[in-house]
Design a protein around this motif. Structure first.
Motif, short mmCIF file in Angstrom:
data_model
loop_
_atom_site.label_atom_id
_atom_site.label_comp_id
_atom_site.label_asym_id
_atom_site.label_seq_id
_atom_site.Cartn_x
_atom_site.Cartn_y
_atom_site.Cartn_z
N LEU A 1 19.16 -26.26 3.33
CA LEU A 1 20.53 -25.82 3.56
C LEU A 1 20.79 -24.51 2.83
O LEU A 1 21.43 -23.59 3.35
N SER A 2 20.27 -24.41 1.60
CA SER A 2 20.51 -23.19 0.80
C SER A 2 19.80 -21.99 1.42
O SER A 2 20.34 -20.88 1.41
N LEU A 3 18.62 -22.21 1.97
CA LEU A 3 17.88 -21.10 2.60
C LEU A 3 18.60 -20.64 3.87
O LEU A 3 18.75 -19.44 4.12
N PHE A 4 19.08 -21.62 4.63
CA PHE A 4 19.84 -21.31 5.84
C PHE A 4 21.11 -20.52 5.49
O PHE A 4 21.43 -19.50 6.11
N ALA A 5 21.81 -21.01 4.46
CA ALA A 5 23.06 -20.35 4.06
C ALA A 5 22.79 -18.93 3.59
O ALA A 5 23.56 -18.01 3.88
N ALA A 6 21.71 -18.77 2.84
CA ALA A 6 21.38 -17.43 2.35
C ALA A 6 21.05 -16.50 3.52
O ALA A 6 21.47 -15.33 3.54
N ALA A 7 20.35 -17.05 4.50
CA ALA A 7 19.98 -16.22 5.66
C ALA A 7 21.21 -15.82 6.45
O ALA A 7 21.28 -14.73 7.03
N LYS A 8 22.21 -16.69 6.45
CA LYS A 8 23.39 -16.48 7.29
C LYS A 8 24.60 -16.02 6.48
O LYS A 8 25.75 -16.23 6.90
N ARG A 9 24.36 -15.44 5.30
CA ARG A 9 25.48 -15.16 4.40
C ARG A 9 26.56 -14.27 5.03
O ARG A 9 27.73 -14.40 4.70
N THR A 10 26.16 -13.40 5.93
CA THR A 10 27.18 -12.51 6.52
C THR A 10 27.95 -13.19 7.64
O THR A 10 29.02 -12.74 8.02
#
Lengths: 698, 698
Positions: free
Chosen positions: A659-668
């Protein structure tokens, strides 16, 4: 030789010009110059004053252009309406850094904010690093560089010590300087950041991280503007072996302004700050006194090697108290070996020989007990740290010298050990102990607490940073429109978050056809963009036998149509009925400071009544996720409390990291994610997101 | 005129004899005499020394009998083997109180314990109050009475101030004296209790409660020997308007020695101490520094009238920090009225005018802002308490005098207000502020925390003690043998604890006959003295229709006989099946210090995972029970969290109070009571003990 730090022109320049330097050394515009002279600045110093030939005995220049040599750093203390002109002159002259005391910028409202933007534009255009405006300036005592009007230097320059300090409040930063000085801590470099138009607390930490004479960094923070920059600065300090201690204030007010979404309302920004500081390896101090004591403990020339601590005392009461403190702070008072205990009893028959070692007041009669005791604990027993309670002995006519001799000689024999005393001494005696590498604390509880803080700092510096998997780069863009539950799950599944095998069906026939492949017992959920609360609308059916899927389809659609006649129905989601396990809540909130922040909580009463949640800045790996899980107050429930089987924490940790990796990838693109619940099943049986909501930035 | 306190001969005698008084004022046996001379004791002073005519310039006597006048108090510092003889001489002479420094009694083991018993017997027989043995003695500076060898008085007598201090550790008590003195707190009466053969910490509190010049009492406690005596002493202090502040240490070790029963294992004695101190209205200090700061806050000549606090600051950062501290400590920074805020902005356009009121550094230019600000806050805004942050202004050449003038004049105009400053001042300036009734704190967080502690003390002193119903006197004695569950419930029911309508039946026929009267759905439980875990033995059946009670009876008996063939079966307990509500755990543990202590916890995970329990000394009324309930971390669950109906807290509070009254009545017979669970049903539906275990003293 490494390249100089980019802030060198600001914090260690070779030449300085002072705009508006006054001949009166008590005025704001005169103070800095006076401090430079008293501190023995070794570079070129140019007072700028169009009305005088000399200022405080130095040749003055009518303007910056008139200065003969290059100017690396300029101090601007002129009124706000003249500041722009001064900045332009700096660009003209090739100045690299400016310290601007001047107030009347962003802090006064929109008009000032515009003026500040203009100053920033000039600085950026001219390649100038700007400290302030509206700041009390800074000092670097090692260079005699004092572009500040802080009253702290009014009584003369301060010794260039090992503590670096960065503060967002000049006045309170001055107070911290005064408290530190009273405690015997010497601050070598001090930086107040004012409005942070450019130079931030993170910049200060970054400079101090590289400064070879700084061994620990203390910060006073009201608000971090750029979490990533702060994280990078702290990582730099850590890589260079320097603990960072921070007091972060404003939890009560900022908390009240928390955002409205579910995750955020549980968060309150202070909880996020707290988690972020922990994750970054910053030691958070709650009160000014804590900050000062921890800074004192961390600037004794060494840090404790482990949690093992020997306590030696002349008062049984103080021993009990220090044992309490050690237990609360997680230090280990391992007992002495049997023969060592016998040895202690040989010196003092009524001693307590375990640890705390209470040698009683007997050392008054036989000071050699001290030598023997210290040698036993540091030598044979090999304690990495020792704290002694000797109350007023350190200042008593009879005991002061014998005690100092014993302590300083033991400290000299074992220079790698952490040795502290709780004792009351004169300032002179205190300095003698400190010169011998021994810290003094009046309060025995604080002595133990400060040692524990130093232990935590040492542990963080000694541990390798936890691995962070790479952030995925090739994910498809998120839809801008509302994302339906089953789409949200599909997106999360692609990112590695476990979901159930679900099918969207749009007729009783499709339901019948799909049912058997899904499982024996099913859950049916209505899918409609118009229905938020499915259960209330009759849109959920639990534990339906697969054979009845068709009938159930018709029933659920009929029920929903009856209760919500206007709702558009996209179909029905079929999923297997899963039971057993514990429901967790996972969330992501795009924090204005730290970017995507992952939340974990135990479902039900734990979140709603106890607010038992924890946070991490994304991205992170499974080891960091394990730490998150362990931080929950109800963590025991996951490990098999009350006769339940232990849960699949590997699956939970993997889901959190993914979830954290996904969120980081989609931060914008992301606003928030809610996975409520994620069912974590018994060990080996995995986990599954049973419901999910993704909100994207409009 | 009230009768003098029974400890007057010990703490304020008119005549004192010192056994073994040495001519050498640095030796233990000479110190006390020296201190008397320096402190100007106004009574008769008789050194006893058979080898000299004079001691330290005073006429010496060969033995006590040779002393011409009466002797109220004697100081015994002779070796242990001569102490008995000295005690006997005291009895002979009619001495009323003895301070015994001598060590070598109970603290050294069984032999010493015997000797101590002998000393106690002599003292009791002769009507002598005994302080010690193995103590550092005491002092009462108001009388110049100094039967102590504490090194604290080595540098001369200390001023007779308003703080009283009682300590179970002489050495650590001396350290606390030194810390207090450095903080500017004057201890008027100090008592170290050593082995507490007779005079205890409670005795000391009791004396100080009556002492007209003592305004607050600080204690250092390792172990309370008699909880009831301690409670009475604290009540006396409270009745006389004096806060009691206690540091209780030893939680970590005593906790490890906790007893084995369920309630006790959850308790750990420190939790009981903590609850007891709270219930008695004692302010508990965690660390020595806390004790000193709270004592300082409580000896400023007044206490805060309410939780409303005005914060005025010259640093925005300090204002934020003090707002955080106030929120954490439960103080209320109520905002200023609109027109008052406008007034502030009229003086300083960029001020923060709400509360904290940040007047910025502008007061440097215009000190009249201080006068106007204080007047606004104390006058028009009528704040009962105010704290100002003025950092080093209190010691700066420019601001020290204007600030002091403003502050002291405001304090003089409003003598009923609580006024504190966070500032750094010279010791002399600190004393000037204190003389003006204003406390100084270097650390602004601690300033707020100490004020909050003073507020709590004031609230406790202002509140009427909670009513305690009378303890029942005519209860039948408890059986000495094992009490079966249904008997335990009957006993508790008679004491007012709600139970279900249950019947013990011994045949299927009886079961059939009894069933209908009990309810539609029943629970059957086997009753056997040999079966502890009924469920595991098949001895529990839930939700049985009343019509099937006979069959169920046969089945349960058969099942138990099959699994536990040798067990004696007394019958089967029939009770109505009750659902809905929350399961609580109630318990009683007969604490060695405080007697029967009632425990309350939320059932299930709350107790087992979170150890969410709370305690009270029995007996208490329903209001105290309400406070207990509110202390649970999961209290929100009882008030209707998560869409559940609110529970019958009246019934729960009544059950707790009844349990406490029963436990108090049975204190000599009881070991423990476990009610696990007590089902608390929705509001109006009452509560019921579903299981109960009473253990009596063998």
């Amino acid at each position: 030789m490494p390249a100089p730090h980019p802030l060198t022109p600001l914090l260690a320049p070779g030449s300085v010009a002072i705009f508006g330097a006054s001949n009166d050394p008590t005025r704001i515009s005169g103070r800095s110059l006076r401090y430079y002279r008293e501190a023995g600045f070794r570079g070129e110093l140019y007072p700028i004053n169009p009305t005088r030939d000399t200022v405080q005995g130095l040749r003055a220049y009518p303007d910056l252009a008139a200065v003969p040599g290059p100017v690396e750093c300029a101090v601007i203390a002129v009124p706000a309406n003249l500041a722009v002109e001064a900045m332009e002159a700096c660009v003209e002259k090739g100045v690299k850094a400016v310290v601007m005391f001047t107030a009347g910028f962003a802090e006064i409202g929109p008009e000032g904010r515009l003026m500040q933007e203009r100053i920033i534009a000039i600085a950026e255009g001219g390649g100038i690093r700007l400290c302030g405006p509206n700041c009390l300036g800074l000092f670097n005592m090692r260079a005699g560089h004092t572009p500040t009007f802080s009253s702290f230097l009014e009584e003369g320059p301060t010794p260039a010590g090992p503590l670096g300090m960065v503060t967002q409040s000049g006045a309170f930063g001055t107070h911290l300087l005064a408290l530190s000085a009273r405690r015997g801590i010497q601050v070598g470099v001090w930086l107040s950041t004012g409005n942070e138009a450019d130079v931030s607390v993170a910049d200060g930490i970054s400079f101090l991280a590289d400064d070879p004479d700084t061994t620990a960094i203390a910060c006073y923070v009201e608000q971090i503007k750029d979490g990533a920059q702060f994280a990078a600065a702290v990582a730099r300090a850590r890589a260079n072996g320097k603990p960072v201690i921070a007091m972060k204030v404003g939890g009560s007010t900022i908390g009240a302004a928390a955002a409205a979404s579910h995750t955020a309302s549980l968060a309150g920004s202070d909880a996020v700050y707290d988690a972020a500081l922990r994750q970054l390896g910053v030691e958070r101090a709650k009160t000014p006194a804590d900050l000062v004591e921890i800074a004192y403990a961390c600037t004794r020339g060494r840090l404790p090697r482990s949690r093992r601590l020997a306590v030696v005392t002349m008062s049984g009461g103080a021993g009990v108290l220090m044992a309490d403190a050690a237990e609360e702070e997680g230090l280990e008072l391992t007992p002495l070996a049997e023969d060592s205990q016998k040895e202690v009893l040989g010196w003092v028959p009524f001693a307590a020989p375990r640890n705390p070692v209470d040698v009683t007041a007997q050392a008054l009669n036989d000071p050699s007990i001290l030598d023997k005791g210290f040698e036993l604990l540091l030598g044979k027993e090999n304690f990495p740290s020792m704290v002694g309670f000797f109350t007023t002995w350190a200042s008593s006519p009879q005991m002061a010298e014998p005690l100092f001799r014993s302590v300083s000689s033991a400290a000299a024999r074992y220079p790698d050990r952490y040795f502290a005393l709780s004792a009351i001494a004169s300032p002179e005696m205190q300095r003698r102990y400190e010169a011998a590498g021994v810290g003094l604390f009046e309060d025995p509880w604080r002595a133990v607490a400060a040692i524990a803080a130093a232990v935590r700092c040492a542990e963080r510096l000694g541990a390798a940073p936890l691995p962070v998997p790479p952030v995925p780069r090739d994910l498809p863009p998120l839809p801008k429109s509302r994302i339906a539950e089953h789409d949200a799950k599909r997106i999360l599944a692609a990112a590695g978050i476990p979901v159930l095998d679900e099918r969207l069906v749009t007729s009783a026939g499709e339901a019948r056809a799909a049912a058997a492949a899904i499982g024996e017992r099913l859950v049916l959920k209505i899918v409609s963009p118009d229905i938020l609360h499915k259960t209330e609308m009759g849109g959920v059916m639990l534990d339906v036998p697969a054979a009845e899927a068709g009938t159930a389809y018709d029933r659920i659609v009929e029920r929903v149509k009856a209760r919500a006649p206007g709702a558009k129905i996209d179909g029905v989601l079929l999923s297997p009925m899963v039971q057993g396990g514990v429901e967790m809540i996972l969330g992501v909130q795009n924090d204005p400071v730290f970017g995507p922040v992952v939340m974990l909580g135990l479902g039900g009463i734990f979140v709603e009544v106890l607010r038992d949640v924890t946070f991490r800045i994304a991205p992170f790996g499974t080891e960091e996720a394990r730490r998150m899980i362990a931080e929950l107050r109800g963590a025991a429930i996951l490990e098999g409390a009350r006769g339940q089987p232990p849960l699949d924490l590997d699956a939970l940790a993997a889901a959190l990291s993914s979830l954290s990796l996904f969120a980081a990838a989609k931060r914008t693109e992301l606003t928030s994610i809610d996975i409520n619940p994620l069912l974590v099943r018994p060990k080996g049986a995995g986990a599954a997101a049973l419901d999910a909501l993704i909100l994207t930035t409009p």
